[in-house]
Enzyme design. Structure first.
Site, PDB file in Angstrom:
ATOM      1  N   ASP A 144      94.267  42.526  37.187  1.00 32.89           N
ATOM      2  CA  ASP A 144      94.536  42.020  35.590  1.00 32.89           C
ATOM      3  C   ASP A 144      94.210  40.700  35.234  1.00 32.89           C
ATOM      4  OD1 ASP A 144      97.324  40.369  34.918  1.00 32.89           O
ATOM      5  OD2 ASP A 144      97.784  39.435  36.364  1.00 32.89           O
ATOM      6  N   GLY A 170     105.105  29.043  36.608  1.00 28.98           N
ATOM      7  CA  GLY A 170     105.132  30.374  35.929  1.00 28.98           C
ATOM      8  C   GLY A 170     106.122  31.202  36.882  1.00 28.98           C
ATOM      9  N   LYS A 218      92.403  38.879  32.397  1.00 28.54           N
ATOM     10  CA  LYS A 218      92.675  38.986  30.949  1.00 28.54           C
ATOM     11  C   LYS A 218      92.706  37.130  31.013  1.00 28.54           C
ATOM     12  CE  LYS A 218      97.131  37.604  33.107  1.00 28.54           C
ATOM     13  NZ  LYS A 218      98.806  37.431  33.369  1.00 28.54           N
ATOM     14  N   GLU A 266      89.830  26.572  45.185  1.00 27.13           N
ATOM     15  CA  GLU A 266      88.650  25.518  44.475  1.00 27.13           C
ATOM     16  C   GLU A 266      89.714  24.465  43.357  1.00 27.13           C
ATOM     17  OE1 GLU A 266      84.972  24.885  42.718  1.00 27.13           O
ATOM     18  OE2 GLU A 266      85.786  26.556  43.391  1.00 27.13           O
ATOM     19  N   VAL A 315     102.292  25.532  40.149  1.00 27.57           N
ATOM     20  CA  VAL A 315     100.882  25.036  40.750  1.00 27.57           C
ATOM     21  C   VAL A 315     100.196  23.978  40.822  1.00 27.57           C
ATOM     22  CG1 VAL A 315      98.573  25.388  40.333  1.00 27.57           C
ATOM     23  CG2 VAL A 315     100.156  27.519  40.001  1.00 27.57           C
TER      24      VAL A 315
END
Length: 440
Positions: free
Chosen positions: A156, A38, A158, A110, A43
């Protein structure tokens, strides 16, 4: 991170060789492969050799700039690093570690194998059953209540920041822009959040508290129930005006089979004025508990007076006054089970106490029957420990009738009733443990 690539999102990608651009290691962690990227970083699925477990690592983009975006990215990293060890709840993805290497910052969480974000279940053709949506949002409300009680406002909430695990559990992720009561590093420049799910006060840049998160959770629930967001507009400015000024299309006009009491819960969560919303996540969860009971209650021919007469004869209620028994009845619902039908599985909603009205149930752990609970007995002790996880299956041994009591509703009973219930429940539990030792 954007909607598709929030921290710890490891949805359904196969285990692939790490791409050439991926580092072999980040700190002490071995990189397996990339799972998302992003605006703020990438990630990776990685492996922790010290603990022998897979983890998810968000590696922030390196930047030497000092613009607002870079300063915000640094504050997001510091905010997540500040959260290490702060939140321990089964419906919140824990942050294990954070660090800096060669000028690049990273956060370790995790890894949840096979989890998908709730975004996958917000389209008209892929909606989950209504009762499952209620259970998911219930767990999120409880998790947010836990976080809020520790001074953390997520800011945040969502669909893409809530994971649904393979066993149906909900897990909230990405506290990168959270407000933390004992920290000033969470103040980002500009308005932070995802516009379609922001509360009106968040859009307007006002001070936020727990009720802002509950509004966002209500917006998520609205979308999961009907397949469209409460507010939709092509232009950002128009969308933000709708959030502040407009009323969402009534849920039952979009999907008529939604129960009226469930629609009322969503309407309350989406109130413009925070004072008209749920006061906290526990209150939100309590209303969802009532809805869930109405959805699942067994349609038996026994009326309340007959039920009262049955309960009064059970040994569990011997020390209760008539008024207290009726209070427990108001906090519970009747449940009928067929032989071999599971009552509880690992990962089920934990906020329940059960009293065996007739028949017996068996407790199964690792495939073995470890105990039986007969008429007048009780189970569901995990409800005493918020956030605990069940490790056994409880199933009906024959035809079984249960009184299922919600802890969130029992908390609204009188203090004498709560004390009596807890005393009897714990006494039954101790006696069952003692019997188990003798038989062993």
């Amino acid at each position: 991170m954007n909607n598709q690539n929030a921290l710890a999102h490891t949805e359904t990608e196969p285990l692939l060789a790490a791409p050439l651009t991926a580092p072999e290691r980040i700190g002490k962690y071995y990189v397996v492969h990339e799972v998302g990227r992003g605006s703020s970083g990438i990630v990776y699925l990685s492996h922790d050799p010290f603990y022998g477990r897979d983890v998810a690592i968000k590696l922030y983009h390196a930047t030497g700039n000092e613009d607002a975006e870079s300063r915000n990215a640094r504050r997001m990293f510091m905010g997540e690093a500040h959260m290490i060890g702060k939140l321990h709840h089964p419906n919140i993805v824990p942050i294990y570690d954070a660090g800096e290497e060669d000028g690049r910052r990273y956060v370790v969480t995790e890894h949840i194998h096979g989890a998908r974000t709730l975004s996958a279940y917000c389209r008209p053709g892929s909606l989950l059953p209504i009762d499952q949506v209620v259970q998911i949002i219930y767990k999120c409300a409880k998790a947010l209540h836990y976080a809020h009680s520790r001074g953390v406002v997520h800011r945040d909430i969502k669909p893409s920041n809530i994971l649904l695990t393979q066993d149906g559990d909900a897990r909230i992720v990405d506290f990168g822009i959270a407000l933390v009561s004992d920290s000033d590093i969470s103040r980002l420049e500009g308005v932070a959040g995802s516009p379609a799910y922001m509360s009106p006060e968040q859009v307007q840049g006002h001070e936020l508290d727990a009720r802002s998160d509950l509004y966002s959770l209500g917006a998520v629930m609205y979308e999961m129930l009907c397949g469209q967001r409460p507010f939709r507009a092509g232009a950002l400015g128009k969308l933000l005006r709708q959030v502040v000024q407009s009323t969402p299309e009534p849920l039952r006009e979009v999907r008529p089979e939604i129960p009226e009491d469930l629609e009322a819960v969503v309407v309350r969560a989406l109130q413009k004025d925070p004072a008209n919303r749920f006061r906290n996540g526990a209150e939100f969860a309590a209303d969802l508990t009532r809805v869930h009971q109405h959805l699942r209650v067994a349609q038996s021919g026994i009326d309340d007076e007959e039920r009262f007469a049955v309960l009064r004869k059970l040994r569990f209620f011997h020390d209760f006054s008539h008024v207290e028994i009726r209070e427990v009845m108001r906090a519970g619902c009747w449940m009928e089970c067929q032989p071999g039908e599971p009552v509880l599985r690992p990962g089920d909603i934990d906020d329940r106490f059960y009293v065996v009205v007739s028949g017996k149930v068996r407790v199964i752990r690792n495939g073995d029957i470890v105990s039986r609970i007969e008429t007048g007995g009780c189970f569901g002790e995990a409800a005493f420990a918020e956030g605990s996880r069940r490790d056994a299956v409880i199933e009906a041994e024959g035809n079984v009738t249960l009184l299922k009591v919600a802890a969130t509703l029992l908390e609204q009973a009188s203090v004498p009733c709560q004390l009596r219930f807890n005393k009897v429940f714990l006494r039954e539990l101790v006696e069952r443990l003692q019997r188990g030792r003798k038989s062993g």
